[in-house]
Scaffold this motif. Structure first.
Motif, PDB file in Angstrom:
ATOM      1  N   LYS A  50       0.840  -1.202   0.000  1.00  0.00           N
ATOM      2  CA  LYS A  50       0.000   0.000   0.000  1.00  0.00           C
ATOM      3  C   LYS A  50       0.871   1.247   0.000  1.00  0.00           C
ATOM      4  O   LYS A  50       0.506   2.264  -0.579  1.00  0.00           O
ATOM      5  N   ASN A  53       0.714   6.740   1.868  1.00  0.00           N
ATOM      6  CA  ASN A  53      -0.439   7.142   1.054  1.00  0.00           C
ATOM      7  C   ASN A  53      -0.663   8.651   0.972  1.00  0.00           C
ATOM      8  O   ASN A  53      -1.625   9.101   0.351  1.00  0.00           O
ATOM      9  N   LYS A  57      -3.375  10.071  -1.719  1.00  0.00           N
ATOM     10  CA  LYS A  57      -4.610  10.597  -1.146  1.00  0.00           C
ATOM     11  C   LYS A  57      -4.780  12.081  -1.487  1.00  0.00           C
ATOM     12  O   LYS A  57      -5.904  12.552  -1.721  1.00  0.00           O
ATOM     13  N   PRO A 207       3.733   2.852  -3.058  1.00  0.00           N
ATOM     14  CA  PRO A 207       2.688   1.921  -3.487  1.00  0.00           C
ATOM     15  C   PRO A 207       3.215   1.068  -4.639  1.00  0.00           C
ATOM     16  O   PRO A 207       3.830   1.595  -5.576  1.00  0.00           O
ATOM     17  N   THR A 260      -6.508   2.955  -1.092  1.00  0.00           N
ATOM     18  CA  THR A 260      -5.940   4.221  -0.614  1.00  0.00           C
ATOM     19  C   THR A 260      -7.042   5.189  -0.213  1.00  0.00           C
ATOM     20  O   THR A 260      -6.958   5.860   0.833  1.00  0.00           O
ATOM     21  N   SER A 263      -8.442   4.355   3.188  1.00  0.00           N
ATOM     22  CA  SER A 263      -7.487   4.305   4.298  1.00  0.00           C
ATOM     23  C   SER A 263      -7.357   5.665   4.972  1.00  0.00           C
ATOM     24  O   SER A 263      -7.598   6.707   4.358  1.00  0.00           O
TER      25      SER A 263
END
Length: 427
Positions: A50, A53, A57, A207, A260, A263
């Protein structure tokens, strides 16, 4: 230059991208259930990391707020769209761009833009040279998301990962702080260079999406054991995906976007001050060609005085037409009683990459390269026998110095053609 999908209404009325007539899921035997739990599990396995982020984001929030977002893709022939029909609309890059817009844009008029810069048969060694030109468009573009796909091309990277990490860092350290996503495609023989390249992603907590991790394990299973798609359905040939393969790649990226989005924000951005894992020697590489060369170096083109127009063509962005690669080149034709003098360039640099044209045309011949008067290598444009761009490392020093490079035709090839597409240099 920048492309909008332009085919979506308000979010509640969006129509997700579908395969064109003749290559729909229903036409594939056995049919693939894209909504099944098994398919979703397969897509879920693609999420290798992941990653931090914050930047992704931020790009998602910009899209939700109706602000401009640029999604850029750089890679080889799979990013170009090879195997997809039509190449500009069914490639994974365009499909995942459309998915991002479908998921987060406010309306069809939302300024979500696409940069697609895939060039077939080329590694990150060439990607790092053309990044400023093909992704940043000479400084006119600042992408919010950069997706890098060289996992099946970098066997030809002479720097063994240094150009790849340099490319990652070139994108990651940009002033506008784009999200950088590493994408690992796969060949029909289940091979890629993920083991070499993924550690770069772990190092910077990026990522990472692995198509290999998604599909390879299930290829050898029966339907009862969990097979979702066969190799025949996924691959157009031994290298490139079909339309359905490209859809799966896009769905893998869409899964990252979705995870993402759902999260919580990470507290801190990437740590880009740490020492490189493999090497960062090529971060500041720049392109030198016939357009800008005389402002950078002393050049005597000699018999390499023509311009080659028979070049590798690439459908960039969402275009359905090809763009010639490295049109500002130096070519010798070898015709008649043409001058046989060599090409000479003298410049201040510490690293130098030659870009020359590969060709299947018998009229092209082998050239010899001298650096500072010493023979270093011969370059054969028939190594792969099709028209494309070939990068080769000529110089890699610790300190900047003045260096002279001479390119002359090999013995017996004096009346052959050869095209110097350009150079990548670090000064």
């Amino acid at each position: 230059m920048l492309q909008d999908s332009g085919d979506a209404g308000e979010n509640t009325e969006f129509t997700a991208p579908r395969d064109p007539v003749g290559v729909t899921a229903s036409a594939v035997k056995p049919a693939i259930d894209f909504e099944s739990p098994r398919y979703r599990d397969m897509i879920g396995r693609s999420l290798l990391n992941k990653g931090n982020n914050v930047r992704l984001k931020r790009a998602i929030e910009k899209a939700k707020n109706g602000e401009p977002v640029v999604i850029a893709y750089i890679g080889g022939s799979i990013t170009h769209g090879a195997g997809a029909v039509p190449i500009h609309l069914q490639c994974y890059a365009y499909r995942s761009y459309e998915s991002f817009k479908f998921m987060f844009a406010l309306s069809k008029d939302s300024p979500i833009h696409l940069i697609k810069a895939g060039v077939g048969g080329t590694p990150s060694e060439l990607g790092i040279v053309r990044y400023d030109r093909d992704v940043l468009r000479g400084g006119a573009v600042q992408p919010d998301i950069v997706i890098i796909e060289f996992a099946v091309n970098d066997a030809d990277d002479e720097t063994q990962g240094k150009c790849y990490e340099s490319l990652v860092l070139k994108a990651l350290t940009a002033d506008n702080k784009p999200a950088v996503i590493l994408l690992f495609s796969v060949f029909e023989n289940d091979w890629n260079l993920q083991d070499r390249l993924a550690p770069v992603g772990w190092h910077y907590d990026l990522p990472m999406v692995s198509v290999k991790d998604a599909v390879v394990d299930q290829f050898n299973k029966t339907k009862g054991e969990g097979n979702v798609i066969s190799k025949k359905q996924f691959f157009h040939d031994i290298y490139h995906p079909t339309n359905i393969g490209h859809r799966i790649m896009a769905d893998c990226l869409e899964y990252l976007f979705d995870v993402t989005n759902r999260s919580e924000w990470d507290e801190k951005d990437h740590d880009i001050e740490k020492a490189p894992l493999i090497g960062n020697e090529f971060v500041n590489v720049k392109l030198l060609d016939r357009k800008n060369g005389n402002h950078i170096a002393r050049i005597d083109a000699g018999s390499f005085c023509k311009t080659d127009t028979d070049l590798q063509m690439v459908e960039m962005d969402a275009h359905d037409y090809g763009t010639p690669q490295f049109p500002n080149n130096w070519m010798r034709t070898g015709e008649g009683k043409e001058d046989q003098s060599s090409f000479r360039i003298c410049l201040q640099c510490k690293r130098l990459i030659l870009i020359f044209k590969d060709s299947g045309n018998d009229e092209f011949g082998t050239a010899h390269i001298k650096v500072d008067g010493v023979f270093v290598q011969k370059v054969d444009p028939h190594q792969v026998n099709w028209t494309h761009c070939h990068a080769t490392l000529l110089l890699n020093e610790e300190h900047v110095g003045e260096h002279s490079i001479e390119i002359e035709m090999a013995e017996g090839h004096e009346h052959k053609c050869f095209t110097i597409l350009g150079f990548g240099y670090v000064d």
